[in-house]
Design an enzyme around this catalytic site. Structure first.
Site, PDB file in Angstrom:
ATOM      1  N   GLY A 239     -37.853  65.180-105.515  1.00  0.00           N
ATOM      2  CA  GLY A 239     -39.034  65.845-104.990  1.00  0.00           C
ATOM      3  C   GLY A 239     -39.874  66.654-105.946  1.00  0.00           C
ATOM      4  O   GLY A 239     -40.968  67.087-105.586  1.00  0.00           O
ATOM      5  N   GLU A 274     -31.806  63.438-107.297  1.00  0.00           N
ATOM      6  CA  GLU A 274     -32.428  62.168-106.882  1.00  0.00           C
ATOM      7  C   GLU A 274     -33.908  62.115-107.234  1.00  0.00           C
ATOM      8  O   GLU A 274     -34.753  61.826-106.385  1.00  0.00           O
ATOM      9  CB  GLU A 274     -32.300  61.982-105.353  1.00  0.00           C
ATOM     10  CG  GLU A 274     -30.901  62.036-104.801  1.00  0.00           C
ATOM     11  CD  GLU A 274     -30.891  61.989-103.260  1.00  0.00           C
ATOM     12  OE1 GLU A 274     -31.976  62.028-102.629  1.00  0.00           O
ATOM     13  OE2 GLU A 274     -29.804  61.925-102.707  1.00  0.00           O
ATOM     14  N   PRO A 275     -34.286  62.390-108.467  1.00  0.00           N
ATOM     15  CA  PRO A 275     -35.715  62.396-108.783  1.00  0.00           C
ATOM     16  C   PRO A 275     -36.285  60.983-108.907  1.00  0.00           C
ATOM     17  O   PRO A 275     -35.622  60.075-109.415  1.00  0.00           O
ATOM     18  CB  PRO A 275     -35.762  63.096-110.152  1.00  0.00           C
ATOM     19  CG  PRO A 275     -34.432  62.791-110.761  1.00  0.00           C
ATOM     20  CD  PRO A 275     -33.446  62.663-109.632  1.00  0.00           C
ATOM     21  N   GLY A 276     -37.479  60.809-108.422  1.00  0.00           N
ATOM     22  CA  GLY A 276     -38.160  59.522-108.567  1.00  0.00           C
ATOM     23  C   GLY A 276     -39.473  59.728-109.300  1.00  0.00           C
ATOM     24  O   GLY A 276     -39.616  59.452-110.496  1.00  0.00           O
ATOM     25  N   ARG A 277     -40.440  60.306-108.583  1.00  0.00           N
ATOM     26  CA  ARG A 277     -41.787  60.494-109.101  1.00  0.00           C
ATOM     27  C   ARG A 277     -41.804  61.189-110.466  1.00  0.00           C
ATOM     28  O   ARG A 277     -42.536  60.802-111.364  1.00  0.00           O
ATOM     29  CB  ARG A 277     -42.578  61.337-108.100  1.00  0.00           C
ATOM     30  CG  ARG A 277     -44.055  61.466-108.430  1.00  0.00           C
ATOM     31  CD  ARG A 277     -44.710  62.568-107.588  1.00  0.00           C
ATOM     32  NE  ARG A 277     -44.341  62.549-106.206  1.00  0.00           N
ATOM     33  CZ  ARG A 277     -45.047  61.965-105.236  1.00  0.00           C
ATOM     34  NH1 ARG A 277     -46.168  61.361-105.519  1.00  0.00           N
ATOM     35  NH2 ARG A 277     -44.618  61.995-103.996  1.00  0.00           N
ATOM     36  N   CYS A 345     -61.404  44.395 -97.772  1.00  0.00           N
ATOM     37  CA  CYS A 345     -62.393  44.541 -96.696  1.00  0.00           C
ATOM     38  C   CYS A 345     -62.052  45.697 -95.763  1.00  0.00           C
ATOM     39  O   CYS A 345     -61.768  45.500 -94.582  1.00  0.00           O
ATOM     40  CB  CYS A 345     -62.479  43.232 -95.933  1.00  0.00           C
ATOM     41  SG  CYS A 345     -62.857  41.889 -97.042  1.00  0.00           S
ATOM     42  N   TYR A 374     -44.629  55.068-106.852  1.00  0.00           N
ATOM     43  CA  TYR A 374     -45.194  54.706-105.555  1.00  0.00           C
ATOM     44  C   TYR A 374     -46.514  53.951-105.715  1.00  0.00           C
ATOM     45  O   TYR A 374     -47.419  54.069-104.890  1.00  0.00           O
ATOM     46  CB  TYR A 374     -45.359  55.962-104.671  1.00  0.00           C
ATOM     47  CG  TYR A 374     -44.057  56.737-104.542  1.00  0.00           C
ATOM     48  CD1 TYR A 374     -42.980  56.187-103.848  1.00  0.00           C
ATOM     49  CD2 TYR A 374     -43.877  57.974-105.160  1.00  0.00           C
ATOM     50  CE1 TYR A 374     -41.768  56.867-103.756  1.00  0.00           C
ATOM     51  CE2 TYR A 374     -42.668  58.660-105.068  1.00  0.00           C
ATOM     52  CZ  TYR A 374     -41.625  58.104-104.362  1.00  0.00           C
ATOM     53  OH  TYR A 374     -40.429  58.773-104.281  1.00  0.00           O
TER      54      TYR A 374
HETATM   55  N1  LLP Z   1     -34.383  61.299-102.221  1.00  0.00           N
HETATM   56  C1  LLP Z   1     -34.788  61.033-100.972  1.00  0.00           C
HETATM   57  C2  LLP Z   1     -33.816  61.094 -99.880  1.00  0.00           C
HETATM   58  C3  LLP Z   1     -36.128  60.693-100.716  1.00  0.00           C
HETATM   59  O1  LLP Z   1     -36.516  60.440 -99.483  1.00  0.00           O
HETATM   60  C4  LLP Z   1     -37.047  60.642-101.806  1.00  0.00           C
HETATM   61  C5  LLP Z   1     -38.443  60.270-101.579  1.00  0.00           C
HETATM   62  C6  LLP Z   1     -36.570  60.925-103.092  1.00  0.00           C
HETATM   63  C7  LLP Z   1     -35.233  61.261-103.259  1.00  0.00           C
HETATM   64  C8  LLP Z   1     -37.453  60.881-104.303  1.00  0.00           C
HETATM   65  O2  LLP Z   1     -38.462  61.822-104.233  1.00  0.00           O
HETATM   66  P1  LLP Z   1     -39.431  62.071-105.499  1.00  0.00           P
HETATM   67  O3  LLP Z   1     -38.587  62.678-106.590  1.00  0.00           O
HETATM   68  O4  LLP Z   1     -39.995  60.764-105.900  1.00  0.00           O
HETATM   69  O5  LLP Z   1     -40.452  62.983-104.957  1.00  0.00           O
HETATM   70  N2  LLP Z   1     -44.864  57.406-101.161  1.00  0.00           N
HETATM   71  C9  LLP Z   1     -45.005  58.839-101.305  1.00  0.00           C
HETATM   72  C10 LLP Z   1     -43.702  59.525-101.640  1.00  0.00           C
HETATM   73  C11 LLP Z   1     -42.592  59.250-100.652  1.00  0.00           C
HETATM   74  C12 LLP Z   1     -41.306  59.929-100.992  1.00  0.00           C
HETATM   75  C13 LLP Z   1     -40.202  59.435-100.126  1.00  0.00           C
HETATM   76  N3  LLP Z   1     -38.912  59.954-100.436  1.00  0.00           N
HETATM   77  C14 LLP Z   1     -46.092  59.129-102.334  1.00  0.00           C
HETATM   78  O6  LLP Z   1     -46.653  58.188-102.891  1.00  0.00           O
HETATM   79  O7  LLP Z   1     -46.420  60.285-102.574  1.00  0.00           O
END
Ligand code: LLP
Length: 417
Positions: A239, A274-277, A345, A374
């Site tokens: 997050g 659990e970092p993604g973004r 469109c 994303y």
């Molecule tokens: N762990 C869990 C349980 C999650 O649901 C998520 C993201 C993450 C980790 C990773 O979060 P991050 O570090 O990436 O913030 N499509 C949206 C973001 C959706 C996030 C969903 N869950 C966007 O483009 O902003």
């Protein structure tokens, strides 16, 4: 995004000019920097170095095998939310012992596959899921390592679609029911309680909601220990926000660790992240070409060859992505206010709205910044548009990590009656 910078008059990814890349692979194209990816991962690994930890990259942010393989080789684990992501994570080379399975609606087949693979931990989100997992594990003669994802009911202060830590959201087990749920989990033969898990939302730009959430989970862990439920792992979710606008200053890895570590260290737990973004977001751009300009008298439009099917974030969340010309010389052109739109469109098909941009001309290349997370992961074939090619740059070389889809790819699996 210092791995994307102007060199010899063109915007480059590391040492590769985006102009020459576009000439080679066409547009639209997703371009990722390997160095940026690794920096994002190592930022976490270093910040949490003095506690036992695993950085489990959240596969959903960008599930490309080239991206996953790069992180797996660097030592990352993976956070998955579906059988498909399990398949990808294993294919990319993540050790099963570093894979955690999150998500509110895991099917029985998915639970079985993950048990077979012997993953590190299941983050269970409901009693129904807990009971299903117990039953399947007993059938298989194994014990499932489990954390309960608890919903700490804190306001993450982010876009409502990506806030998950409020009690009105579908995620996690309500905090008030957590002790009871743990008591049931501890009584089941097919599961072994190992941890506690939270994830309060995405694109968090302040650390105080995280501090509140981790304090709540720490109190829970202490109560559980008093009741002889031994929790040795705490998963703090993902997050952490990234900089989308030049004037934003989201917390750094260090800021993040500074808030979480004192509490976690005192608990003496293994920390899962659990970092993604924050690993992949600023490691990627969407490269697109200007097709046409249109001036209606009321509004100016720049029509480009990328669209909402390639990057849905502006349409879905009103998200802001910086847009930069590939030709540095264009930066000197007079600014004008435009909508940057795609060929789809729908009026919702825009990449930027009422944006002050240096004037661009037909044929110009533009880079939509901060598109690594994303972006391709949420791409679709809407309007029967092939999904874009994806390229991973390493120094002065690049690899096509996903070829552009063909029309034949798009209809494979369909039947004409
Ligand atoms: N762990 C869990 C349980 C999650 O649901 C998520 C993201 C993450 C980790 C990773 O979060 P991050 O570090 O990436 O913030 N499509 C949206 C973001 C959706 C996030 C969903 N869950 C966007 O483009 O902003």
């Amino acid at each position: 995004m210092e791995h994307f910078a102007y060199r010899h008059s063109d915007l480059c990814c590391e040492q590769v000019s985006l102009r020459s890349l576009a000439a080679d692979v066409g547009t639209p194209a997703y371009v990722y920097s390997k160095a940026a990816l690794l920096e994002g991962y190592r930022g976490y690994d270093d910040a949490f170095a003095d506690v036992p930890h695993v950085v489990c990259y959240s596969v959903k942010a960008n599930a490309n095998l080239g991206v996953l393989g790069t992180l797996a080789r660097a030592g990352a684990g993976a956070d998955i939310v579906s059988g498909g992501e399990l398949f990808r994570a294993l294919r990319a080379g993540f050790p099963p012992g570093k894979i955690i399975f999150s998500g509110v609606g895991k099917t029985r087949d998915e639970l079985r596959d993950a048990l077979k693979a012997e993953i590190l931990m299941f983050n269970v989100e409901s009693l129904g899921e807990l009971r299903a997992l117990d039953e399947i594990a007993r059938e298989m003669g194994v014990r499932a390592p489990v954390a309960l994802r608890v919903n700490p009911d804190v306001d993450p202060e982010t876009h409502p679609y990506i806030a998950t830590g409020l009690k009105t959201s579908k995620f996690g087990i309500p905090f008030a029911q957590a002790l009871e749920a743990y008591a049931e989990a501890a009584s089941l033969k097919g599961v072994e309680v190992v941890g506690a898990d939270i994830h309060i939302g995405s694109q968090l730009t302040r650390t105080s909601p995280l501090a509140d959430a981790v304090a709540r989970v720490a109190a829970l862990v202490k109560t559980l220990r008093e009741r002889s439920v031994e929790v040795r792992v705490v998963d703090v979710g993902g997050g952490l926000g990234i900089r989308y606008r030049k004037d934003e200053a989201p917390p750094t890895h260090r800021d993040y660790a500074r808030v979480l570590l004192p509490v976690l260290r005192e608990l003496g737990v293994t920390v899962l992240l659990e970092p993604g973004r924050s690993i992949v977001g600023n490691a990627g751009v969407l490269l697109t070409r200007v097709l046409y300009r249109k001036d209606t008298g009321d509004k100016k439009f720049v029509v480009v060859d990328a669209a909402m099917n390639d990057l849905i974030r502006p349409a879905l969340y009103d998200a802001y992505h910086e847009i930069q010309p590939v030709a540095e010389a264009r930066l000197g052109a007079p600014a004008e206010t435009v909508d940057v739109v795609g060929p789809i469109c729908e009026s919702g098909d825009f990449l930027a709205k009422d944006r002050a941009l240096a004037r661009t001309e037909e044929g110009d290349l533009l880079a939509v910044m901060s598109a690594g997370a994303y972006g391709s992961a949420m791409a679709s074939n809407y309007n029967t548009r092939p999904r874009a090619v994806e390229v991973l740059v390493d120094g002065n070389r690049y690899t096509i990590v996903r070829r552009r889809e063909t029309y034949e790819d798009l209809v494979a699996g369909e039947t004409v009656l």
